[in-house]
Design a protein around this motif. Structure first.
Motif, PDB file in Angstrom:
ATOM      1  N   GLU A  17      -3.527  -0.702   3.341  1.00  8.15           N
ATOM      2  CA  GLU A  17      -4.218   0.583   3.248  1.00  8.15           C
ATOM      3  C   GLU A  17      -3.239   1.758   3.261  1.00  8.15           C
ATOM      4  O   GLU A  17      -3.525   2.814   2.691  1.00  8.15           O
ATOM      5  CB  GLU A  17      -5.209   0.739   4.407  1.00  8.15           C
ATOM      6  N   ALA A  18      -2.080   1.567   3.890  1.00  7.67           N
ATOM      7  CA  ALA A  18      -1.078   2.636   3.955  1.00  7.67           C
ATOM      8  C   ALA A  18      -0.421   2.897   2.613  1.00  7.67           C
ATOM      9  O   ALA A  18       0.315   3.879   2.462  1.00  7.67           O
ATOM     10  CB  ALA A  18      -0.021   2.296   5.004  1.00  7.67           C
ATOM     11  N   GLU A  19      -0.669   2.028   1.637  1.00 15.18           N
ATOM     12  CA  GLU A  19      -0.097   2.180   0.301  1.00 15.18           C
ATOM     13  C   GLU A  19      -1.244   2.237  -0.702  1.00 15.18           C
ATOM     14  O   GLU A  19      -1.630   1.213  -1.288  1.00 15.18           O
ATOM     15  CB  GLU A  19       0.861   1.035   0.002  1.00 15.18           C
ATOM     16  N   PRO A  20      -1.845   3.418  -0.898  1.00 13.42           N
ATOM     17  CA  PRO A  20      -3.045   3.532  -1.736  1.00 13.42           C
ATOM     18  C   PRO A  20      -2.936   2.921  -3.131  1.00 13.42           C
ATOM     19  O   PRO A  20      -3.909   2.296  -3.589  1.00 13.42           O
ATOM     20  CB  PRO A  20      -3.286   5.052  -1.788  1.00 13.42           C
ATOM     21  N   PRO A  21      -1.807   3.029  -3.839  1.00 13.54           N
ATOM     22  CA  PRO A  21      -1.759   2.381  -5.164  1.00 13.54           C
ATOM     23  C   PRO A  21      -1.927   0.859  -5.072  1.00 13.54           C
ATOM     24  O   PRO A  21      -2.570   0.254  -5.932  1.00 13.54           O
ATOM     25  CB  PRO A  21      -0.371   2.759  -5.693  1.00 13.54           C
ATOM     26  N   LEU A  22      -1.366   0.264  -4.026  1.00 16.08           N
ATOM     27  CA  LEU A  22      -1.479  -1.183  -3.845  1.00 16.08           C
ATOM     28  C   LEU A  22      -2.907  -1.559  -3.468  1.00 16.08           C
ATOM     29  O   LEU A  22      -3.498  -2.497  -4.035  1.00 16.08           O
ATOM     30  CB  LEU A  22      -0.500  -1.649  -2.772  1.00 16.08           C
ATOM     31  N   ALA A  23      -3.485  -0.834  -2.513  1.00 15.48           N
ATOM     32  CA  ALA A  23      -4.867  -1.106  -2.109  1.00 15.48           C
ATOM     33  C   ALA A  23      -5.819  -0.895  -3.280  1.00 15.48           C
ATOM     34  O   ALA A  23      -6.769  -1.665  -3.473  1.00 15.48           O
ATOM     35  CB  ALA A  23      -5.261  -0.215  -0.930  1.00 15.48           C
ATOM     36  N   GLY A  24      -5.557   0.126  -4.070  1.00 15.21           N
ATOM     37  CA  GLY A  24      -6.405   0.394  -5.222  1.00 15.21           C
ATOM     38  C   GLY A  24      -6.314  -0.693  -6.270  1.00 15.21           C
ATOM     39  O   GLY A  24      -7.328  -1.075  -6.878  1.00 15.21           O
ATOM     40  N   ALA A  25      -5.108  -1.208  -6.495  1.00 19.03           N
ATOM     41  CA  ALA A  25      -4.940  -2.289  -7.463  1.00 19.03           C
ATOM     42  C   ALA A  25      -5.671  -3.536  -6.997  1.00 19.03           C
ATOM     43  O   ALA A  25      -6.318  -4.226  -7.791  1.00 19.03           O
ATOM     44  CB  ALA A  25      -3.453  -2.582  -7.670  1.00 19.03           C
ATOM     45  N   LEU A  26      -5.574  -3.847  -5.715  1.00 19.17           N
ATOM     46  CA  LEU A  26      -6.285  -5.000  -5.160  1.00 19.17           C
ATOM     47  C   LEU A  26      -7.785  -4.858  -5.370  1.00 19.17           C
ATOM     48  O   LEU A  26      -8.457  -5.792  -5.842  1.00 19.17           O
ATOM     49  CB  LEU A  26      -5.975  -5.139  -3.670  1.00 19.17           C
TER      50      LEU A  26
END
Length: 209
Positions: A149-158
């Motif tokens: 969650e601390a890395e929005p681009p990663l969470a968004g991709a997931l």
């Protein structure tokens, strides 16, 4: 960040967690029904190798996807196979004509566009990282969720990949990759919503003995 860079970051977060797994913990149960932590890690490393073979141009050969032993060093096995996979994805992205991958364990096997295959594995990496963390205890599960969650681009991709995973009754349940979806918790972020879409129970605990 590119999707391949986000995928690499997912592997890094998972590796940091798996590095903490001790040999005696490999017998722990996981949220994956009937799978010990060792069995889960063998599956994960086997998937690394299968996706890497696909990125190098292998056809739909299920033997390339078989589980791989991790011995007493799951962290080392994970990192070694993850490095192989990252190199294969990167090479495929730069090689004309290698933009479609055969993935025999997914639906009809494909072939699938490279970006979709990378997204599939990013999802697999982060969800199985949560499975490992849940086996280790609630604080570990909360920790991997917070890190994503601390890395929005990663969470968004997931979340974007989780939203397109087939959810018809024939695609979910025993013997399938994911359980039927769940309603997410009211305060769930992208990571929590992705887990819910894939049928993971955020309150999972090992069965009482």
């Amino acid at each position: 960040m590119s999707l391949i860079e986000l995928h690499t970051r997912s592997l890094e977060l998972a590796a940091e967690l798996i590095d903490t797994v001790q040999p005696e913990q490999l017998v722990l149960p996981t949220p994956c029904a009937d799978w010990s932590l060792r069995r889960l890690m063998e599956h994960v490393v086997g998937q690394h190798r299968g996706f890497a073979a696909a990125a190098r141009g292998a056809g739909p050969d299920r033997a390339l996807w078989r589980d791989a032993p991790v011995g007493a060093d799951p962290g080392g096995a994970f990192r070694g196979s993850a490095a192989e996979l990252t190199a294969a994805f990167t090479a495929a992205a730069g090689t004309p004509g290698r933009s479609r991958l055969w993935l025999p364990e997914i639906r009809d096997g494909g072939p699938f566009p490279l970006d979709l295959a990378v997204g599939f594995h990013l999802l697999d990496t982060l969800v199985h990282a949560w499975d490992v963390a849940a086996a280790l205890g609630p604080s570990s599960a909360a920790g991997i969720a917070a890190a994503v969650e601390a890395e929005p681009p990663l969470a968004g991709a997931l979340l974007a990949v989780a939203e397109v995973v087939p959810a018809a009754p024939a695609d979910r349940g025993p013997g399938r990759a994911f359980a039927p979806g769940r309603a997410p918790a009211t305060a769930a972020g992208s990571f929590g919503r992705a887990l819910a879409l894939l049928g993971r129970d955020p309150d999972w605990a090992p069965p009482a003995r």
